[in-house]
Design a protein around this motif. Structure first.
Motif, PDB file in Angstrom:
ATOM      1  N   SER A  21       0.837  -1.184   0.000  1.00 46.10           N
ATOM      2  CA  SER A  21       0.000   0.000   0.000  1.00 46.10           C
ATOM      3  C   SER A  21       0.879   1.244   0.000  1.00 46.10           C
ATOM      4  O   SER A  21       1.968   1.241   0.571  1.00 46.10           O
ATOM      5  N   ASN A  30      -5.969  12.827  -6.707  1.00 45.68           N
ATOM      6  CA  ASN A  30      -6.466  12.467  -8.032  1.00 45.68           C
ATOM      7  C   ASN A  30      -6.011  13.431  -9.121  1.00 45.68           C
ATOM      8  O   ASN A  30      -6.511  13.378 -10.235  1.00 45.68           O
ATOM      9  N   GLY A  55      -8.576   5.565 -12.118  1.00 43.53           N
ATOM     10  CA  GLY A  55      -8.598   4.161 -11.741  1.00 43.53           C
ATOM     11  C   GLY A  55      -9.113   3.239 -12.820  1.00 43.53           C
ATOM     12  O   GLY A  55      -9.148   2.020 -12.626  1.00 43.53           O
ATOM     13  N   SER A  71      -4.473  -0.961  -7.838  1.00 44.67           N
ATOM     14  CA  SER A  71      -5.761  -0.309  -7.610  1.00 44.67           C
ATOM     15  C   SER A  71      -5.520   0.967  -6.807  1.00 44.67           C
ATOM     16  O   SER A  71      -4.465   1.141  -6.202  1.00 44.67           O
ATOM     17  N   ARG A  72      -6.496   1.834  -6.809  1.00 42.91           N
ATOM     18  CA  ARG A  72      -6.367   3.073  -6.043  1.00 42.91           C
ATOM     19  C   ARG A  72      -7.711   3.434  -5.431  1.00 42.91           C
ATOM     20  O   ARG A  72      -8.774   3.084  -5.943  1.00 42.91           O
ATOM     21  N   ASP A  73      -7.629   4.161  -4.326  1.00 39.50           N
ATOM     22  CA  ASP A  73      -8.814   4.675  -3.653  1.00 39.50           C
ATOM     23  C   ASP A  73      -8.597   6.177  -3.482  1.00 39.50           C
ATOM     24  O   ASP A  73      -7.852   6.598  -2.579  1.00 39.50           O
ATOM     25  N   ASN A  74      -9.206   6.963  -4.325  1.00 37.63           N
ATOM     26  CA  ASN A  74      -8.978   8.406  -4.296  1.00 37.63           C
ATOM     27  C   ASN A  74      -9.571   9.061  -3.048  1.00 37.63           C
ATOM     28  O   ASN A  74      -9.141  10.140  -2.651  1.00 37.63           O
ATOM     29  N   ALA A  75     -10.539   8.415  -2.439  1.00 36.33           N
ATOM     30  CA  ALA A  75     -11.100   8.959  -1.204  1.00 36.33           C
ATOM     31  C   ALA A  75     -10.134   8.781  -0.037  1.00 36.33           C
ATOM     32  O   ALA A  75     -10.131   9.589   0.905  1.00 36.33           O
ATOM     33  N   LYS A  76      -9.323   7.738  -0.090  1.00 38.33           N
ATOM     34  CA  LYS A  76      -8.372   7.455   0.985  1.00 38.33           C
ATOM     35  C   LYS A  76      -6.941   7.869   0.617  1.00 38.33           C
ATOM     36  O   LYS A  76      -6.037   7.712   1.431  1.00 38.33           O
ATOM     37  N   THR A  78      -4.850   6.436  -1.454  1.00 35.53           N
ATOM     38  CA  THR A  78      -3.978   5.282  -1.437  1.00 35.53           C
ATOM     39  C   THR A  78      -3.953   4.588  -2.794  1.00 35.53           C
ATOM     40  O   THR A  78      -4.925   4.632  -3.551  1.00 35.53           O
ATOM     41  N   ASP A  80      -2.679   0.664  -4.118  1.00 35.04           N
ATOM     42  CA  ASP A  80      -2.251  -0.647  -3.653  1.00 35.04           C
ATOM     43  C   ASP A  80      -1.712  -1.489  -4.801  1.00 35.04           C
ATOM     44  O   ASP A  80      -2.080  -1.293  -5.965  1.00 35.04           O
TER      45      ASP A  80
END
Length: 124
Positions: A21, A30, A55, A71-76, A78, A80
Motif C-alpha cells: 500500500s 487524483n 482508476g 488499484s487506487r482509492d482516491n477517497a483514501k 492510497t 495498492d
C-alpha cells in the motif's frame, strides 16, 4: 509536493501473496497518475504497474500480468499493489511514485514524486 509512504512489504514464501500500500499526502491525490516500480540488488529499476487518476486504466509489465493487480482509492489517497503467486525473482525494493496526468507512465522519468520503498523478499 506529494509525500508517498509505502507499507506492506515483508518476507513471504514462493507462491504466497503480499499487498503493498502507498499512502499519499500533500497535493490532491487524483491530480496524479500513480505507479509502482521495483529494484533488485545489482539491477536497474523496473516498471511494475501503473494506474491513471480515475482508476479505470491500468498498465503492467508483461511478466506481472495476471499475478499483480494495481488499484487506487482516491477517497483514501492510497494506491495498492496486490501481488499473488510470488516468485523468488520478485524479490526487490518496491517503490510507489506519482506522475503528472497524461504522461507515459512506464518510465521512471515520467514520475515526479517517489516514496522511500518497501522491501519484498520471496524465499524459495
Amino acid at each position: 509536493q506529494v509525500q508517498l509512504v509505502e507499507s506492506g512489504g515483508g518476507l513471504v514464501q514462493a507462491g504466497g501473496s503480499l499487498r503493498l500500500s502507498c499512502a499519499a499526502s500533500g497535493r490532491t491525490f487524483n491530480n496524479y497518475d500513480m505507479g509502482w516500480f521495483r529494484q533488485a540488488p545489482g539491477k536497474e529499476r523496473e516498471f511494475v504497474a501503473a494506474i491513471r487518476w480515475s482508476g479505470t486504466t491500468t498498465y503492467y509489465t508483461d511478466s506481472m500480468k495476471g499475478r499483480f493487480t494495481i488499484s487506487r482509492d482516491n477517497a483514501k489517497n492510497t494506491v495498492d499493489l496486490q501481488m499473488n503467486t510470488l516468485k523468488p525473482e520478485d524479490t526487490a525494493v518496491y517503490y510507489c511514485a506519482a506522475a503528472h496526468l497524461g504522461t507515459r507512465l512506464t518510465r521512471g522519468d515520467d514520475y515526479r514524486y517517489w516514496g522511500q520503498g518497501t522491501q519484498v523478499t520471496v524465499s524459495s
